[in-house]
Design an enzyme around this catalytic site. Sequence first.
Site, mmCIF file in Angstrom:
data_model
loop_
_atom_site.group_PDB
_atom_site.id
_atom_site.type_symbol
_atom_site.label_atom_id
_atom_site.label_comp_id
_atom_site.label_asym_id
_atom_site.label_seq_id
_atom_site.Cartn_x
_atom_site.Cartn_y
_atom_site.Cartn_z
ATOM 1 N N CYS A 2 16.059 31.963 16.592
ATOM 2 C CA CYS A 2 14.896 30.959 16.303
ATOM 3 C C CYS A 2 15.318 29.851 15.508
ATOM 4 O O CYS A 2 16.058 30.457 14.254
ATOM 5 C CB CYS A 2 13.620 31.469 15.655
ATOM 6 S SG CYS A 2 12.792 32.754 16.918
ATOM 7 N N TRP A 75 13.748 32.208 20.402
ATOM 8 C CA TRP A 75 14.360 33.204 20.898
ATOM 9 C C TRP A 75 13.457 34.152 20.892
ATOM 10 O O TRP A 75 13.003 34.971 20.103
ATOM 11 C CB TRP A 75 15.730 33.578 20.186
ATOM 12 C CG TRP A 75 16.207 34.532 20.996
ATOM 13 C CD1 TRP A 75 17.436 34.275 22.014
ATOM 14 C CD2 TRP A 75 16.316 35.974 20.990
ATOM 15 N NE1 TRP A 75 17.995 35.279 22.446
ATOM 16 C CE2 TRP A 75 17.609 36.449 21.884
ATOM 17 C CE3 TRP A 75 15.852 36.777 20.051
ATOM 18 C CZ2 TRP A 75 17.730 37.867 21.953
ATOM 19 C CZ3 TRP A 75 16.015 38.157 20.273
ATOM 20 C CH2 TRP A 75 17.023 38.596 21.114
ATOM 21 N N ASN A 101 10.831 32.643 12.007
ATOM 22 C CA ASN A 101 11.881 33.386 12.382
ATOM 23 C C ASN A 101 12.024 34.861 11.791
ATOM 24 O O ASN A 101 12.049 34.831 10.598
ATOM 25 C CB ASN A 101 13.122 32.404 12.017
ATOM 26 C CG ASN A 101 14.557 33.210 12.271
ATOM 27 O OD1 ASN A 101 14.656 33.872 13.214
ATOM 28 N ND2 ASN A 101 15.626 32.887 11.702
ATOM 29 N N GLY A 102 12.092 35.573 12.619
ATOM 30 C CA GLY A 102 12.206 37.091 12.143
ATOM 31 C C GLY A 102 11.567 38.047 12.882
ATOM 32 O O GLY A 102 11.072 37.752 14.179
ATOM 33 N N GLU A 486 37.959 40.198 24.160
ATOM 34 C CA GLU A 486 37.176 38.931 24.049
ATOM 35 C C GLU A 486 37.178 38.100 25.037
ATOM 36 O O GLU A 486 36.340 37.417 25.511
ATOM 37 C CB GLU A 486 38.027 38.083 22.828
ATOM 38 C CG GLU A 486 37.791 36.955 22.367
ATOM 39 C CD GLU A 486 36.097 36.754 22.018
ATOM 40 O OE1 GLU A 486 35.505 37.739 21.919
ATOM 41 O OE2 GLU A 486 35.897 35.642 22.015
ATOM 42 N N LYS A 490 33.936 36.615 26.535
ATOM 43 C CA LYS A 490 33.815 35.286 26.957
ATOM 44 C C LYS A 490 33.073 34.832 28.575
ATOM 45 O O LYS A 490 32.417 34.265 28.655
ATOM 46 C CB LYS A 490 34.983 34.578 26.836
ATOM 47 C CG LYS A 490 35.262 34.255 25.209
ATOM 48 C CD LYS A 490 34.594 33.237 24.594
ATOM 49 C CE LYS A 490 33.296 33.925 23.729
ATOM 50 N NZ LYS A 490 33.546 34.477 22.494
ATOM 51 N N GLU A 493 29.533 36.343 29.129
ATOM 52 C CA GLU A 493 28.426 35.626 28.471
ATOM 53 C C GLU A 493 28.140 34.246 29.081
ATOM 54 O O GLU A 493 27.006 33.938 28.893
ATOM 55 C CB GLU A 493 28.487 35.513 27.050
ATOM 56 C CG GLU A 493 29.649 34.785 26.349
ATOM 57 C CD GLU A 493 29.630 35.121 24.764
ATOM 58 O OE1 GLU A 493 28.712 35.158 24.084
ATOM 59 O OE2 GLU A 493 30.802 35.008 24.089
ATOM 60 N N HIS A 509 42.828 56.370 33.247
ATOM 61 C CA HIS A 509 42.038 57.439 32.942
ATOM 62 C C HIS A 509 40.269 57.138 33.669
ATOM 63 O O HIS A 509 39.435 57.509 32.976
ATOM 64 C CB HIS A 509 41.874 57.528 31.488
ATOM 65 C CG HIS A 509 43.306 57.799 30.880
ATOM 66 N ND1 HIS A 509 43.823 58.924 31.083
ATOM 67 C CD2 HIS A 509 44.148 56.844 30.501
ATOM 68 C CE1 HIS A 509 44.802 59.197 30.755
ATOM 69 N NE2 HIS A 509 45.403 57.898 30.395
ATOM 70 N N LYS A 608 22.755 32.248 18.951
ATOM 71 C CA LYS A 608 24.198 32.122 18.051
ATOM 72 C C LYS A 608 23.979 33.205 16.998
ATOM 73 O O LYS A 608 24.784 33.659 16.735
ATOM 74 C CB LYS A 608 24.373 30.657 17.785
ATOM 75 C CG LYS A 608 25.883 30.840 17.240
ATOM 76 C CD LYS A 608 26.618 29.451 17.551
ATOM 77 C CE LYS A 608 28.024 29.556 17.080
ATOM 78 N NZ LYS A 608 28.687 30.208 18.212
HETATM 79 C C1 F6R Z 1 30.076 35.748 21.462
HETATM 80 C C2 F6R Z 1 29.478 35.709 19.986
HETATM 81 C C3 F6R Z 1 28.748 36.838 19.349
HETATM 82 C C4 F6R Z 1 28.998 36.748 17.679
HETATM 83 C C5 F6R Z 1 28.275 37.613 17.244
HETATM 84 C C6 F6R Z 1 28.262 38.052 15.694
HETATM 85 O O1 F6R Z 1 30.751 34.586 21.850
HETATM 86 O O2 F6R Z 1 29.597 34.423 19.423
HETATM 87 O O3 F6R Z 1 29.085 37.917 19.890
HETATM 88 O O4 F6R Z 1 30.434 36.787 17.584
HETATM 89 O O5 F6R Z 1 26.848 37.588 17.619
HETATM 90 O O6 F6R Z 1 28.026 36.724 15.177
HETATM 91 P P1 F6R Z 1 28.425 36.382 13.692
HETATM 92 O O7 F6R Z 1 30.024 36.217 13.715
HETATM 93 O O8 F6R Z 1 27.756 34.966 13.221
HETATM 94 O O9 F6R Z 1 28.140 37.371 12.781
#
Ligand code: F6R
Length: 613
Positions: A2, A75, A101-102, A486, A490, A493, A509, A608
């Site tokens: 949020c 969110w 937010n929370g 990773e 990517k 998501e 395995h 994010k």
């Molecule tokens: C994936 C992504 C998330 C963040 C995770 C941690 O592309 O961005 O998996 O890496 O939410 O976020 P931070 O680094 O802000 O603690």
Amino acid sequence: MCGIVGYCGPKRVVPVVLEGLRRLEYRGYDSAGIVYVKDGKLVKHRSEGKLARLEAIIGDAIIEPSHTGLGHTRWATHGAPTTENAHPHSDCTGNLVVIHNGIIENYHSLREELKAKGHVFSSETDTEVLAHLIEDYLEDDLVSAIKNAVSRIEGSYAIGVLWTGMPDTLVAVRNQSPLVLGVSEEDGNFLASDIPALLPFTKEVIFLDDMELAILTAEEAKVFSLSTGEELKKTVTTIDWNAAMAEKAGFKHFMLKEIFEQPQAITNTVSGRINLETGEVSLPEVGLDEEEVQKIDRIFLVACGTSWHAALVAKYWIEKFTGIPVDVDIASEFRYRHLIINERVLTISISQSGETADTLAGIRIAKKLGSKIITICNVVGSTMTREAHGTVYTHAGPEIGVASTKAFISQLSALFLLTLFIAQQKKMISLAESNERGKELIDIAGIIERELPRIQKEVQSLIEGFYDCRDFLFVGRGVNFPIALEGALKLKEISYIHAEGYASGELKHGPIALIDKDMPVLALVPQDHVYQKSISNVEEIKARLGRIILIGTEGDEHLKNITDDVIYLPKVSEMMNPILYTIPAQILAYEIANRRGCDVDQPRNLAKSVTVE
Ligand code: F6R
């Protein structure tokens, strides 16, 4: 999660709040809303969906000559992403609104209590409880009513409140959710969940701490302790990001722009921290001297998501160069397991935002147990940086695309520097070797810059055969295994293709049962010390008709015998491979998602900054 924005000042409030929300949309985009004061009354516009829908509803109201207001981009946690559940939420009279937010954990019992007193609810959210609770305490003193209300709530919150009784004033409170004030003598005062919302208006900011309350008018921004009521002298910090850094600069998506910014992110993160004549790494900001480093007998790396993948890479580096055993934990597991931590343990948290709830909780626990805490973080002044004993800032600049790219690469760069620093303090590495390693890190920026356009072109031409598949595997060995994880993260998501990362040696395995002619497998096969093993694993996939993409070392002609789909990368030192091999994996995910018409920068269900657990 949020995004909240508030403004009091000489500018028209609606465009200011919308501009702020646009820059916070990465925090949530299920619904959005705005409220401002007009002729002593509150005018509210809300919409489900993205901000663009709200803007369409607002229409001509954009020019309202109002100068105080709040906005929110959501969110969803409690209640579906509908217009009714969009913030701001009002009390029964409609004269008081709250954005939040929370999570209010005890909202259910409070809601029942308030309903019994006659309050009428119009949403399913936890937030609405706050509006009614404040209303319940409100006579003529808004600040006292807010204090009484927050004393009743459990959970995390950053809230903004507007009341017609004080139409030129915003009140905000923070507890465990980020909140920052922007201050400007000319343009008034601002409130936001994160710095990008403030950048078009001011670079002077005040970070609120937990249990602090702010009162904003056009003329002043005052901060008070919630517990003592006393006014606090807060530091004003000047941010060195600018508004253009949070723009797309001609790229179709922020994610692509951020991928192309990675060489600069590495350079900015490394620059000034290693002396290229002596090889000495200097990181005074971690606050660790030689004596303290000598005492460290174990390191815990704690993070979530992509940042956790950076931690997994760092384990290989730290153990190799410093000889200190490393545990890597997903923060949401770390915080609830039995931890054997004491003052000889160093805990390093890794976080782009510095606000991730689980990672924050993890470092708080480790700190209580006596561990020294260092954080690798991208956001200046974020909660994690304020709670850690030392911070190594990554200088990636604002990352707006929800999928992390340049933040990851700069985390790797910072972790590599920190590894060299600890190895030097422990006398586990000579300055000459350190110098060589440092130069390799610096050189990788130039290599990526040179290779990026070619890699993108090659990926664009190969994805036609892969963009509409249902599943994808990514495999790698050793220090490249986390890059397989990773790459898979990517892809899943942003394209919604089911993707998994595996250590190549692990395939037989179990996961090898998935391989058939419809299963694409991207394998990272640099010419490193486990190259032959990796190739054997790829042959096993080929024997089962898997569709293979190989990322390998320039000049390795053997790869062409295995598959037509090979992307070559220059040979670099083995320990630098994870940084270089991340690039094609990111671009593959981006190009596939773009080809599928996905919303690359704002994938569904994500936000994010994950400020709730
Ligand atoms: C994936 C992504 C998330 C963040 C995770 C941690 O592309 O961005 O998996 O890496 O939410 O976020 P931070 O680094 O802000 O603690």
